[in-house]
Design a protein around this motif. Structure first.
Motif, PDB file in Angstrom:
ATOM      1  N   PHE A  81       0.880  -1.173   0.000  1.00  0.00           N
ATOM      2  CA  PHE A  81       0.000   0.000   0.000  1.00  0.00           C
ATOM      3  C   PHE A  81       0.914   1.218   0.000  1.00  0.00           C
ATOM      4  O   PHE A  81       1.049   1.925   0.997  1.00  0.00           O
ATOM      5  N   ALA A  82       1.541   1.473  -1.146  1.00  0.00           N
ATOM      6  CA  ALA A  82       2.764   2.280  -1.182  1.00  0.00           C
ATOM      7  C   ALA A  82       2.565   3.739  -0.788  1.00  0.00           C
ATOM      8  O   ALA A  82       3.431   4.319  -0.130  1.00  0.00           O
ATOM      9  N   LEU A 100       8.677  -4.041  -5.227  1.00  0.00           N
ATOM     10  CA  LEU A 100       7.431  -3.735  -5.920  1.00  0.00           C
ATOM     11  C   LEU A 100       6.635  -2.772  -5.058  1.00  0.00           C
ATOM     12  O   LEU A 100       6.364  -3.050  -3.888  1.00  0.00           O
ATOM     13  N   LEU A 101       6.255  -1.628  -5.640  1.00  0.00           N
ATOM     14  CA  LEU A 101       5.391  -0.662  -4.982  1.00  0.00           C
ATOM     15  C   LEU A 101       4.022  -0.756  -5.632  1.00  0.00           C
ATOM     16  O   LEU A 101       3.888  -0.545  -6.838  1.00  0.00           O
ATOM     17  N   LEU A 112       4.967   8.325  -7.872  1.00  0.00           N
ATOM     18  CA  LEU A 112       5.965   7.280  -7.655  1.00  0.00           C
ATOM     19  C   LEU A 112       6.807   7.043  -8.906  1.00  0.00           C
ATOM     20  O   LEU A 112       8.032   6.866  -8.824  1.00  0.00           O
ATOM     21  N   GLN A 113       6.162   7.036 -10.064  1.00  0.00           N
ATOM     22  CA  GLN A 113       6.892   6.841 -11.320  1.00  0.00           C
ATOM     23  C   GLN A 113       7.896   7.964 -11.543  1.00  0.00           C
ATOM     24  O   GLN A 113       9.021   7.724 -11.997  1.00  0.00           O
ATOM     25  N   VAL A 146       7.733  -7.795   3.533  1.00  0.00           N
ATOM     26  CA  VAL A 146       6.455  -7.265   3.046  1.00  0.00           C
ATOM     27  C   VAL A 146       6.086  -6.087   3.940  1.00  0.00           C
ATOM     28  O   VAL A 146       6.044  -6.236   5.179  1.00  0.00           O
ATOM     29  N   PHE A 147       5.850  -4.931   3.335  1.00  0.00           N
ATOM     30  CA  PHE A 147       5.469  -3.738   4.081  1.00  0.00           C
ATOM     31  C   PHE A 147       3.972  -3.513   3.912  1.00  0.00           C
ATOM     32  O   PHE A 147       3.486  -3.357   2.786  1.00  0.00           O
ATOM     33  N   LEU A 148       3.242  -3.483   5.038  1.00  0.00           N
ATOM     34  CA  LEU A 148       1.798  -3.296   5.028  1.00  0.00           C
ATOM     35  C   LEU A 148       1.457  -2.056   5.852  1.00  0.00           C
ATOM     36  O   LEU A 148       1.541  -2.077   7.085  1.00  0.00           O
ATOM     37  N   ASP A 149       1.075  -1.004   5.157  1.00  0.00           N
ATOM     38  CA  ASP A 149       0.688   0.242   5.820  1.00  0.00           C
ATOM     39  C   ASP A 149      -0.576   0.775   5.157  1.00  0.00           C
ATOM     40  O   ASP A 149      -0.568   1.833   4.534  1.00  0.00           O
ATOM     41  N   PRO A 150      -1.686   0.026   5.266  1.00  0.00           N
ATOM     42  CA  PRO A 150      -2.928   0.466   4.623  1.00  0.00           C
ATOM     43  C   PRO A 150      -3.574   1.598   5.410  1.00  0.00           C
ATOM     44  O   PRO A 150      -3.186   1.865   6.559  1.00  0.00           O
TER      45      PRO A 150
END
Length: 217
Positions: A81-82, A100-101, A112-113, A146-150
Motif C-alpha cells: 500500500f505504497a 514492488l510498490l 511514484l513513477q 512485506v510492508f503493510l501500511d494500509p
C-alpha cells in the motif's frame, strides 16, 4: 502566572513555523538516496510512516540482514500500500535487489513513477492495483520483506493482506504492519505469524512479524 510580552523593538522572536513544503514531505533515512525528500500529497487516508519509526524499522531489518551500514543486500520486497513510497524506496536505497510498490490511486502512482525516474531506481517496479491481489500473485516463499501500511480506517484489508504476506515470506522473512492499535498475539497466530518487534510512536502501532515456528517449519 503573568506572561511577559516582548517589546516591538526587541526581545525574543517566536520560532518560525515550518513551511508547508517541509510539513508535506518525508525523507529517505539511509542508503544511497539518503536525505532525498518525498512529497506527501493531500489525500484522505494518506499517512506516511514517520521518519523516526522508519529509522527504527530499518535498524531492525539491517540486524536481520547481518550486513554493515544498514544495508539489505539482495532482498526482495513488496510495499503493498505504497502511498508516498517511503517504505519501498527506503528498502531500495539500502540495497534491496527488487522492490514492488503497489498503489491504487492514479495520482500517487504518477508521483511514484516520477520519483523512480529521478532516482534511476532500476530495481523498483511500480504497479497500479490492489496490494492484496499483488501479494497473492507472488510466488510462495519468495520475499524477504512485506510492508503493510494500509489506511487505518480500511480494517477489512488487514487480515487478507497478512494472510497473503505470510504465504509469500521466505524462511527468516518479515512482515511490517502499521495499525491504529496493537494487535493481540493470538490474532497474528491464527494467520501463521508471530511478533518479533513492536513499537508505539504517537498514533502508530508498528509490528514486525515473522512466520510462526509451525508455519516456518
Amino acid at each position: 502566572m503573568n506572561k511577559r510580552t516582548p517589546s516591538r523593538g526587541g526581545g525574543a522572536k517566536p520560532a518560525p513555523r515550518p513551511s508547508a513544503a517541509l510539513r508535506n514531505e518525508v525523507r529517505i533515512i539511509g542508503g544511497r538516496w539518503k536525505r532525498t525528500r518525498l512529497a506527501v500529497a493531500d489525500k484522505p487516508g494518506l499517512r506516511p510512516t514517520p521518519d523516526r519509526v522508519r529509522e527504527t524499522l530499518f535498524n531492525w531489518l539491517a540486524s536481520l540482514a547481518g550486513a554493515s551500514g544498514g544495508e539489505l543486500p539482495g532482498w526482495h520486497c513488496i510495499d503493498a500500500f505504497a502511498g508516498t513510497g517511503a517504505l519501498g524506496f527506503e528498502a531500495a536505497s539500502r540495497g534491496a535487489a527488487s522492490v514492488l510498490l503497489c498503489e491504487q490511486d492514479a495520482a500517487l502512482v504518477a508521483q511514484l513513477q516520477a520519483l523512480k525516474a529521478r532516482l534511476k531506481a532500476d530495481g523498483v517496479r511500480i504497479e497500479r492495483g490492489n496490494g492484496v491481489t499483488a501479494l497473492e500473485r507472488v510466488a510462495p516463499g519468495s520475499l524477504h520483506a512485506v510492508f503493510l501500511d494500509p489506511p487505518f480506517e480500511n480494517t477489512a484489508l488487514y487480515a487478507p493482506a497478512l494472510r497473503a504476506a505470510a504465504r509469500a515470506l521466505r524462511p527468516g522473512g518479515v512482515v511490517y504492519l502499521e495499525a491504529a492499535s496493537r494487535w493481540p498475539d493470538e490474532e497474528f497466530a491464527t494467520l501463521g505469524l508471530g511478533v518479533f518487534r513492536y513499537l508505539k510512536a504517537g498514533a502508530v502501532h508498528a509490528h514486525l512479524l515473522m512466520l510462526a515456528p509451525d508455519t516456518a517449519a
